[in-house]
Design an enzyme around this catalytic site. Structure first.
Site, mmCIF file in Angstrom:
data_model
loop_
_atom_site.group_PDB
_atom_site.id
_atom_site.type_symbol
_atom_site.label_atom_id
_atom_site.label_comp_id
_atom_site.label_asym_id
_atom_site.label_seq_id
_atom_site.Cartn_x
_atom_site.Cartn_y
_atom_site.Cartn_z
ATOM 1 N N TYR A 1 0.856 -1.187 0.000
ATOM 2 C CA TYR A 1 0.000 0.000 0.000
ATOM 3 C C TYR A 1 0.891 1.235 0.000
ATOM 4 C CZ TYR A 1 -3.337 3.493 1.785
ATOM 5 O OH TYR A 1 -4.128 4.612 1.953
ATOM 6 N N LYS B 1 4.762 8.705 8.740
ATOM 7 C CA LYS B 1 4.509 8.096 10.051
ATOM 8 C C LYS B 1 5.512 8.547 11.132
ATOM 9 C CE LYS B 1 1.315 4.820 8.342
ATOM 10 N NZ LYS B 1 1.265 4.077 7.092
ATOM 11 N N ASP C 1 9.276 2.692 -0.574
ATOM 12 C CA ASP C 1 8.271 3.333 0.264
ATOM 13 C C ASP C 1 8.559 2.900 1.697
ATOM 14 O OD1 ASP C 1 6.152 4.200 1.688
ATOM 15 O OD2 ASP C 1 4.603 3.446 0.317
HETATM 16 C C1 PLP Z 1 0.608 4.590 5.723
HETATM 17 C C2 PLP Z 1 1.321 4.369 4.479
HETATM 18 C C3 PLP Z 1 1.246 5.266 3.394
HETATM 19 C C4 PLP Z 1 0.294 6.416 3.394
HETATM 20 O O1 PLP Z 1 0.574 7.353 4.377
HETATM 21 P P1 PLP Z 1 -0.593 8.355 4.825
HETATM 22 O O2 PLP Z 1 0.101 9.274 5.786
HETATM 23 O O3 PLP Z 1 -1.656 7.513 5.450
HETATM 24 O O4 PLP Z 1 -1.059 9.053 3.617
HETATM 25 C C5 PLP Z 1 2.063 5.041 2.309
HETATM 26 N N1 PLP Z 1 2.887 3.992 2.253
HETATM 27 C C6 PLP Z 1 2.983 3.105 3.253
HETATM 28 C C7 PLP Z 1 3.944 1.971 3.148
HETATM 29 C C8 PLP Z 1 2.184 3.243 4.383
HETATM 30 O O5 PLP Z 1 2.233 2.334 5.353
#
Ligand code: PLP
Length: 427
Positions: free
Chosen positions: A143, A266, A238
């Site tokens: 994701y 995060k 990511d």
């Molecule tokens: C949480 C997450 C996102 C999105 O971040 P948001 O702050 O919720 O927009 C993107 N990539 C990964 C791997 C994530 O866990």
């Protein structure tokens, strides 16, 4: 009893779609109404009715220090007294950017944004701008936020174009996305053989953590590095979850694979909205105002959010923090494995650093297909049985449990006992 939670939820659904501002919170996957919280204290959450829970959601990853850490609260307090936002640069943004570039081997320059979604969206725009190509490879079960072109389902057959996973996304936008199975180097090879000259980037969670924790197979990340280099495509890690979770240099520090671009989020906001993307100076210099690739944000680098992030990273830099997280989470993993053995259950567990998942399946965990074999009904009853025993787990089978530095052996022990009783109750 959750009387006030239920009342709040009844009101919430009148004014907010589904009563929540992000879908998993609704707890639909665990056949429950959401719990409304009032307070967090270290490893604990306290709900609107005064019930206490050991928290393994930790705001979905950011709260690696636990709730209301005094240094983070002090940072936020003093920053807010100086003003909430200037729409102009501050020294603290530079300090955070400098810290990130010093710690992350792939990052020479970094741009701060407001969320992980913004980070991945911008990194992809930059990769396309830099390579002058359109296609993106992503992996099923990874994701990357709710970016239009990345919200895709696999089409039929390998390396076919993907179809939108949500209404409201034109097929034209996902037609440039190739969705492949995680950990499948052959599929990646095949896609590059077919579309090599058109592929701008491969985006990947170096440790997948949005389908439950799924570690990369040995050699998978190295292969992605080689194949992208060979075809002149960029490799985007990511690290929105893994950045500062696996260590101070993220997954790239642990695996020794250096991507071209890295997305963060995060933890770098310490519980406030911050995201970031960075990479080689040569690539990052294409971003406006240095270059032509446009990206902007009214609240980007917000002083209060940056203060929370700086305080969090400063705490993480103290000696022994990651060793402590490793020891605690290993204790949790071993304890739960013992429980499974005692009960004669052969469910699978995975763990990387302070991320853990108990999968209700007997299949080896390696990609989206294997995690899809989980008994999600059973997980739902397990989740409820844990909640009843004062443990708040992520309300979905396909999420990571996060351990924080505020957890102690005492909470881990209580949790292991609760897992034993909950599993006994539902089997
Ligand atoms: C949480 C997450 C996102 C999105 O971040 P948001 O702050 O919720 O927009 C993107 N990539 C990964 C791997 C994530 O866990």
């Amino acid at each position: 009893m959750r009387i006030r939670s239920e009342k709040f939820y009844e009101e919430a659904i009148k004014y907010i779609p589904g009563g929540v501002n992000s879908p998993v919170r609704a707890c639909k996957a665990v056949k429950c109404n959401p719990v409304f919280f009032e307070r967090g204290e270290g490893a604990y959450l306290i709900d609107a009715d005064g019930n206490r829970y050991i928290d393994y959601v930790c705001s979905w990853g950011p709260l690696i220090l636990g709730h209301a850490h005094p240094e983070v609260i002090a940072g936020v307090y003093f920053a807010s007294k100086r003003g909430t936002s200037f729409g102009a640069p501050t020294w603290q943004e530079v300090e955070l950017a400098k810290m990130i570039t010093e710690l992350f081997p792939s990052i020479e320059k970094v741009r701060l944004v407001n969320s992980g979604t913004e980070a991945t969206m911008s990194a992809i725009r930059l990769a396309r701008g830099y390579t002058k190509r359109n296609k993106i490879i992503k992996f099923e079960g990874c994701y990357h936020g709710h970016v239009d072109s990345l919200l895709v389902k696999a089409g039929s057959g390998l390396a076919t174009f993907s179809i939108p996973a949500s209404p409201g996304i034109p097929e034209e936008l996902t037609s440039h996305t190739i969705n492949l199975p995680y950990n499948d180097a052959d599929a990646v090879k095949e896609a590059f053989e077919k579309f090599g000259e058109e592929i701008a980037a491969v985006i990947v969670e170096p440790v997948a953590a949005n389908m439950g924790v799924v570690p990369p197979k040995e050699g998978f990340l190295e292969f992605l590095r080689e194949v992208t280099q060979k075809y002149g495509a960029l490799l985007i890690f990511d690290e929105v979850i893994t950045g500062f979770r696996l260590g101070l240099s993220g997954a790239q520090g642990v695996f020794g694979v250096i991507p071209d671009l890295t997305c963060l989020g995060k933890i770098i906001g310490g519980g406030l909205p911050v995201g970031a993307y960075g990479g080689k100076a040569e690539i990052m210099s294409l971003i406006a105002p240095e270059g032509p690739v446009y990206q902007a944000g009214t609240l980007s680098g917000n002083p209060i959010a940056v203060a929370a992030g700086l305080a969090t990273i400063k705490e993480l830099k103290k000696p022994g923090t990651y060793e402590r997280l490793e020891a605690l989470t290993s204790m949790l993993e071993e304890g739960i494995k013992d429980v499974l053995k005692k009960l004669g259950l052969s469910y699978k567990t995975t763990r990387v650093a302070s991320m853990f998942t108990l999968f209700f399946t007997e299949k080896e965990i390696e990609n989206f297909q294997s995690v899809s074999s989980c008994d999600t009904d059973k997980f739902a009853y397990f989740w409820q049985a844990m909640l009843k025993r004062g443990v708040y787990l992520p309300p979905s089978q396909f999420e990571a449990w996060f351990v924080s530095l505020a957890h102690t052996e005492k909470e881990i022990e209580t949790t292991i006992n609760a897992v034993y009783e909950a599993l006994k109750e539902i089997h």
